[in-house]
Design a protein around this motif. Sequence first.
Motif: not given
Length: 317
Positions: A204-230
């Motif tokens: 988990v990352f706090r957005l206020s500690r992200i510096t610079g730009k967020v860069r998108a990358r191509a490709g698929r996810y490698t890990a399964e995305v859990p449900d919303v509750v998790t």
Amino acid sequence: MAIAKAERLMNLALCLLGTRRPLSKRELRESIEAYLEAGSDDSFNRMFERDKDDLRELGLVIETVENLDGEVGYLARRDSNRLPPITLDAEEAAALGLAAKVWQQARLAGAASGALQKLRAAGLPEDVDPYGSHGALEPHIPVHEAAFEPLMLACRDRRPVVFDYRKANAAQPGTRHVEPWALECWRGHWYLAGFDRDRGAERVFRLSRITGKVRARAGRYTAEVPDVVTVRETVAGWAGEITDRSALIRLRAGAGYPLRAKAVSVRELGGGWDELEIPYGHGLDAWLVEFGPDVVVVEPAELRADVIDRLRSVAKG
């Protein structure tokens, strides 16, 4: 300019919805006057790709089909773009209105307003005012971080991202490669939950500690995305909302009122100090550091060590 683009999008949508077979780029260019006026093939291709993305953003399901000759064609099947009847009672409409009011920032307010307009077009009764009910409630979630919007879009589109992240006890930010899952707001701060590829685990990352730009990358996810509750439980745990044990601290008398409000018990020690038992969860060490010399951790030992490490990092600058 806006009218011309809207007309071009409408014509493209009608072509894709009206055909029974996939239409190639060449056929679409010959059918739409605005495309015929494009100065070059490159100009047409850029215009077409933007228009296709805009229509998909508006909700049109556009299929890409390749024929036996390898030529790519496009169509929008009517059965894939037909919504079932939408019926909302007064309470449901009020909930939608409150959700739209949450986003006070201009860029998100437009999307919320557009969503309500689509519901009107789909059959939301005219006598139901989603903004009018429960007018005394004025929800507002502040979004000051520049990283919010690109991360929101990355979560929606399931796109990996890269960003520089500064930990609370680190002098310099480090690069993180993350598969974003969801954004959650806790105590007025935004957090991103996702899979950290470098560490091979959820983080988990706090957005206020992200510096610079967020860069998108191509490709698929490698890990399964859990449900919303998790995901929400993960964010809650990392934000310090979930505690399974207690910590014992000494607090200077007359100081640290937020800590006193969280205390399970308070005992006066004398000499200007009190002893508090407080819930211990993730992030408590960072919170205690904010009170500086007014707080001394008694136990557990790992919390005391974490606080000392953070104080030393602050002292080093």
